[in-house]
Design a protein around this motif. Structure first.
Motif, PDB file in Angstrom:
ATOM      1  N   GLU A 460       0.827  -1.192   0.000  1.00 52.01           N
ATOM      2  CA  GLU A 460       0.000   0.000   0.000  1.00 52.01           C
ATOM      3  C   GLU A 460       0.872   1.258   0.000  1.00 52.01           C
ATOM      4  O   GLU A 460       0.611   2.219  -0.715  1.00 52.01           O
ATOM      5  N   CYS A 596       2.043   2.712   6.422  1.00 48.61           N
ATOM      6  CA  CYS A 596       1.157   2.719   5.265  1.00 48.61           C
ATOM      7  C   CYS A 596       0.525   4.109   5.205  1.00 48.61           C
ATOM      8  O   CYS A 596       0.627   4.886   6.144  1.00 48.61           O
ATOM      9  N   HIS A 598      -2.192   5.124   5.776  1.00 45.70           N
ATOM     10  CA  HIS A 598      -3.125   5.399   6.866  1.00 45.70           C
ATOM     11  C   HIS A 598      -2.422   5.467   8.206  1.00 45.70           C
ATOM     12  O   HIS A 598      -3.069   5.563   9.242  1.00 45.70           O
ATOM     13  N   ARG A 600      -0.541   3.147   9.689  1.00 45.77           N
ATOM     14  CA  ARG A 600      -0.238   1.914  10.416  1.00 45.77           C
ATOM     15  C   ARG A 600       1.180   1.466  10.066  1.00 45.77           C
ATOM     16  O   ARG A 600       1.655   1.712   8.972  1.00 45.77           O
TER      17      ARG A 600
HETATM   18 ZN   LIG Z   1      -3.345   1.407   5.277  1.00 44.45          ZN
END
Ligand SMILES: [Zn+2]
Ligand SMILES: Nc1ncnc2c1ncn2[C@@H]1O[C@H](COP(=O)(O)OP(=O)(O)OP(=O)(O)O)[C@@H](O)[C@H]1O
Ligand SMILES: [Mg+2]
Lengths: 619, 393
Positions: A460, A596, A598, A600
């Motif tokens: 990702e 990632c 987001h 994480r």
């Molecule tokens: Zn993510």
């Protein structure tokens, strides 16, 4: 010699009269600020019963001259500004001459002070009136004791919360002051117990450690930046340690704690995708600037500030934080202690690359054992001829110096300093795959230990960086619609959209009114993702309502995140060895390989030492 | 077939061929089954085209499988393709397959220059596609084993259908995501289990020269794909060649490679009870439909549990949803033998098993409410389905 003069009538009126003392914590704040303005190097705050019974602030500052003592309790008496123009470059925390009169008006107050030259003064006030006046020891410094706060204003008293809450507020005040003035030693004592103490060493990280513990302080990355008008510096704690609230972001302008949304946002921008959505960092930011560029006289509690050239400042902050993180390897470690080695990045010992993919493409045609053997040899011989390969002795020297962890030895070898390699720094350590677990996690190793990589998060990140570039390239084309899209808005939303109609048109959205609160569009920009046009348009409108502008960059970033997630391998997906290798290789080329989009983590790390501890091979 | 002129004199010609559009479309379509848009090796999203002296080969490959289709220059006296300059190229597969399908002319000309730019012409249409360096494409496994056998295509498809549904779909125990094949003495037996249920089937095969015992575990997903690309020429034989970590299926002009799973497959033979306390024969379809109806309610509850009660020569299927109500249905078995019994099981598992059986009737063996249920089609001893019951409180 007295220094206090009355403010002129006009100046007094310029200063907004306000509620100075709201609660015990505001008394602490005002008294501590005065101590700082008096250039104290040590401030002791003693509290009883959440401050309602007693607040005593003792400093070793310059003290009051005998003749200044009484006048200090008169309204708008200050030694800190004299002229109207002084208001435009305030360099002290106090300037209104309001704190002492306000506090003394609602309490029983005792002042003991001396300038170290003259005999000391002891003054007792009740409800703002002097009821006793005497001499005191001539030791330089000031002590102000406030008792029975709000005794004569029962309404205020009723409004106060539990002792616990009040103490919490006071701790916050003292923490902020300590972060603002690391070279001042603060001690907060509640009911004879030391609640907080900073050492006054001048090190911001020591204060952070005193507040949040050593672990957090070690995970803090120093950052700094400079422009023509501003100097910023501070500590940004590793995103792995995050909070659900925003109050752990401390912003100081010229050492004054302030709240400012754009600056807060610029810090978040600095963390960018490293921070998980809905989480906030612990971060201390000091901004130094010419006092004339900032107006703190906005709010009676002086918490807000108006800043000229705010945009320039925000950009500087984001950039400083971002580049601090870029120098670091943000791999969360299993013990929770992030690796905050702010080491000199150029000192990384180069290593031979034995990976088969380094020389030839992946190959399935031969049995594994065989192919690995031959290719490794090839890789080895080709690598050895490169001038980049440094001596083994330097590596050995490093190992000798620190037997504790291998990673240090690799990082700190000092005799390779004059390394000629100017190629972009590789932030990811080279990883050698071990295997895959549950079709979801990749295990890999190198001399620094074991790494576990979330394969989805890893890809990702790689795809996100790819699409972020790509989405930006989209042309300005608009798709016509046969059947227009209708949007229903609330009255205020409708208002905003119509107000910004021209602006929206520029980015390719042409809203036309359609009934009282409905708007239609007959075309939309082609870069909106298929099937999600409506969602994105709603996003745009809400951005507009919240911030008054539309950041195409942000929208596209969201888009890139969406595409990255969709196009990445998921969990529960077998990867063959060459695919694993390819994933690790492209991860090592990513700009931000550690989280990632987001926020994480992409990988976690076990050092050999941590493994040894787990298996109790060491204590 | 018409000759194509080299229109790009600057770049050397790297490959040039002309193919019949339908043949090409069919071949691309098959290799696409092995090409995934999700991969960590970007070149694997492409299709590799190799023009050789005998014909044109297309290759697709992913984590589990690789597929190669071959278009011979000539087949049954028809000309399929002409190779002007042998060579190879990797083209973006999705685009290429769609493009080929949509072309209007009968022939497709492909011309690749040394910069990997492919010019694709058909009638008045001309595409120019940026290809990738074929040298970077991973090599396919080389399989030249003598461990081989042959099986009829329809039988192979049946075997796959009747076992692969029972494999585990999670990678928690990777070896269970595969079907275990055991070849011994002219017999192939296949087993799959996800640890809640099991399917087993054996058939006779034509052995190669070697007659030893081979055990291998093939990923279930590979077998599913294999079934999809095998054509309907049912009586034809499929050649199967095994190595330690790959298996190759050859049929017509298709070569299908799959990786094999390593790890020890659990010994399932001892899990299958040999005795039976209650034995019931039922019409396969009747039972399937009764359970399907019962599962309408059962589905509403998360667990999808159906109850079976066998007593006095009668079988009662029931299920209940706390919110919606209950359903009862009685079936008269063709044959009933043994103790009365109450048992609960997953409607889905039972339907999955029954749905794979072609026999008119099934014989079900029960050993007890907590012991495995065995389902066998009447008239075929080579098939066995097992499901574990659900404990209810
Ligand atoms: Zn993510
Ligand atoms: N701890 C201290 N040591 C020395 N001088 C002090 C101390 N506290 C107060 N003073 C003197 O008393 C004056 C009045 O203090 P006060 O806090 O009321 O006003 P201020 O600090 O000037 O403005 P503000 O109301 O904004 O705080 C100060 O200007 C300062 O000269
Ligand atoms: Mg003050």
């Amino acid at each position: 010699m007295g220094v206090i003069k009355r403010l002129s009538e006009t100046l007094a009126n310029k200063i907004a009269a306000g509620e100075v003392v709201e609660r015990p914590a505001s008394v602490v704040k005002e008294l501590v600020e005065n101590a700082i303005d008096a250039e104290a190097s040590s401030v002791l705050i003693e509290i009883e019963e959440g401050g309602l019974k007693r607040i005593k602030v003792t400093d070793d500052g310059r003290g009051f001259a005998p003749e200044d003592c009484r006048i200090a309790f008169e309204r708008h008496a200050t030694s800190k500004i004299h002229e109207d123009s002084d208001l435009f470059h305030i360099a002290t925390l106090g300037f209104r001459g309001e704190a002492l009169p306000s506090i003394s008006a609602v309490s029983h107050l005792e002042l003991t002070t001396s300038d170290g030259v003259h005999p000391g003064t002891h003054l007792v006030l009740q409800g703002g009136h002097v009821i006793a006046d005497g001499l005191a020891q001539s030791r330089k410094g000031t002590s102000i004791k406030v008792e029975g706060l709000f005794y004569n204003t029962p309404a205020r008293l009723k409004y106060l919360k539990s002792i616990h809450t009040e103490l919490g507020q006071m701790t916050d005040v003292v923490n902020r002051m300590a972060l603002a003035y690391p070279h001042v030693r603060f001690t907060l004592v509640h009911e004879q117990k030391t609640v907080f103490q900073s050492n006054g060493s001048g090190q911001l990280s020591h204060v952070l450690a005193a507040i949040y513990g050593v672990r957090t302080a070690k995970a803090a990355f120093p950052f700094s930046g400079k422009s023509l008008d501003f100097k910023v510096e501070g500590l940004a704690v590793h995103p792995q340690i995050s909070r659900a609230g925003r109050q752990y972001v401390y912003i100081f302008i010229n050492n004054r704690f302030i709240r400012n949304y754009p600056i807060f946002n610029s810090i978040m921008e600095g963390y960018h995708t490293l921070m998980m959505i809905g989480r906030y960092p612990i971060c201390v930011l000091h901004i130094q600037m010419d006092p004339s560029l900032v107006d703190v006289n906005v709010h009676p509690a002086k918490l807000e500030a108006r800043i000229s050239k705010e945009k320039e400042l925000c950009a500087l902050i984001s950039e400083s934080i971002r580049s601090a993180f870029h120098r670091e390897r943000l791999i969360p470690s299993v013990t929770g202690k992030p690796h905050s080695r702010a080491s000199k990045p150029k000192n990384e010992q180069q290593t031979l690359d034995f990976s088969p993919t380094a020389v030839t493409g992946p190959d399935l045609s031969e049995p594994i054992e065989h192919s690995e053997h031959t290719q490794t040899e090839k890789a080895f011989s080709e690598q050895v001829h490169e001038p980049e390969t440094h001596t083994f002795s330097s590596q050995m020297a490093g190992k000798d110096e620190s037997a504790t962890t291998l990673e240090q030895s690799v990082q700190d070898t000092s005799d390779v300093e004059d390394s000629p390699s100017d190629e972009p720094q590789r932030r990811m350590p080279k990883l050698y795959p071990i295997g895959q677990m549950h079709g979801t996690y990749i295990f890999a190793q190198n001399e620094d230990g074991l790494y576990i990589i979330d394969q989805h998060a890893a890809q990702e990140r790689i795809k996100y960086e790819f699409f972020r570039e790509k989405v930006g390239e989209t042309a300005r084309e608009v798709q016509q619609l046969l059947v227009p899209m209708t949007f229903d808005f609330s009255a205020s939303e409708y208002e905003t959209v119509t107000e910004y109609q021209d602006y929206l048109q520029e980015i390719g959205l042409n809203f036309e009114s359609f009934g009282t609160r409905s708007l239609i569009i007959r075309s939309y920009p082609t870069w909106l993702p298929e099937g999600r046009e409506e969602e994105m348009i709603n996003d745009i409108v809400h951005q507009l309502i919240e911030t008054g502008k539309v950041s195409i960059k942000k929208l596209r970033e969201k888009l890139a995140k969406m595409m990255a997630c969709k196009r990445s391998i998921k969990a529960n997906h077998y990867l063959r060895p060459d695919e694993i290798q390819a994933l690790l290789d492209s991860l090592s080329k990513a700009q931000d390989p550690f989280t990632c989009p987001h926020g994480r983590p992409v990988l976690v790390h076990f050092t050999p030492y941590e493994m040894e501890k787990m298996f109790k091979r060491v204590q | 077939m018409q000759e194509l002129q080299d229109s790009n004199p600057n770049a050397a010609l790297a490959m040039k061929c002309t193919v019949q559009k339908d043949k090409l479309a069919d071949a691309v379509n098959r290799v696409m089954k092995a090409i995934s848009s999700k991969t960590t090796i970007p070149i694997l999203t492409g299709v590799k085209i190799t023009s050789g002296r005998d014909g044109i080969t297309l290759t697709g490959s992913n984590s589990d499988i690789s597929i190669q289709t071959f278009i011979p220059l000539e087949e049954d006296g028809n000309e399929n393709a002409v190779v002007h300059t042998p060579g190879q190229i990797v083209l973006p597969s999705r685009l290429f397959s769609e493009l080929v399908r949509k072309l209007q002319d009968e022939d497709v000309h492909i011309e690749v220059d040394s910069r990997f730019i492919a010019k694709i012409t058909s009638g008045a249409t001309e595409f120019s596609l940026n290809g990738l360096d074929p040298e970077e494409y991973p090599n396919l496994p080389i399989i030249n084993g003598s461990d081989a056998f042959r099986i009829r295509k329809d039988l192979l498809k049946d075997m796959i259908k009747q076992t692969v549904y029972a494999v585990s779909v999670t990678e928690t125990r990777p070896v269970l995501t595969g079907v275990k094949w055991m070849i011994n003495d002219g017999k192939l037996s296949c087993v799959a289990t996800d640890s809640h249920r099991l399917a087993q089937r054996s058939v006779s095969v034509e052995n190669g020269e070697d007659s030893g015992t081979h055990t291998l575990v093939i990923p279930g997903s590979s077998l599913n794909e294999l079934s999809k690309i095998l054509d309907d020429d049912d009586e034809q034989l499929v050649d199967i060649i095994m190595t330690t970590n790959q298996i190759l299926f050859k049929s017509n002009n298709v070569q299908f490679y799959s990786r094999l799973l390593d790890g020890n497959y659990p010994d399932t033979s001892r899990l299958i009870p040999t005795e039976s306390k209650t034995t019931i024969d039922l019409g396969t379809k009747d039972l399937y439909r009764a359970i399907e109806r019962a599962s309408l309610l059962a589905k509403e509850e998360r667990n999808n549990v159906v109850k079976l009660r066998a007593e006095g020569n009668q079988v009662e299927i029931s299920s209940q949803s706390l919110e919606l109500g209950r359903v009862f249905e009685t079936l008269v078995p063709e044959h009933f033998e043994g103790d009365p019994l109450r048992i609960s099981f997953s409607a889905k598992f039972m339907m999955d098993a029954l749905g794979k059986l072609d026999a008119q009737s099934v014989r079900i063996h029960f050993v007890g409410p907590m012991r495995p249920i065995i389902i066998r089609p009447i008239g075929d001893e080579n098939i066995l389905m097992l499901i574990l019951p659900i404990r209810t409180f």
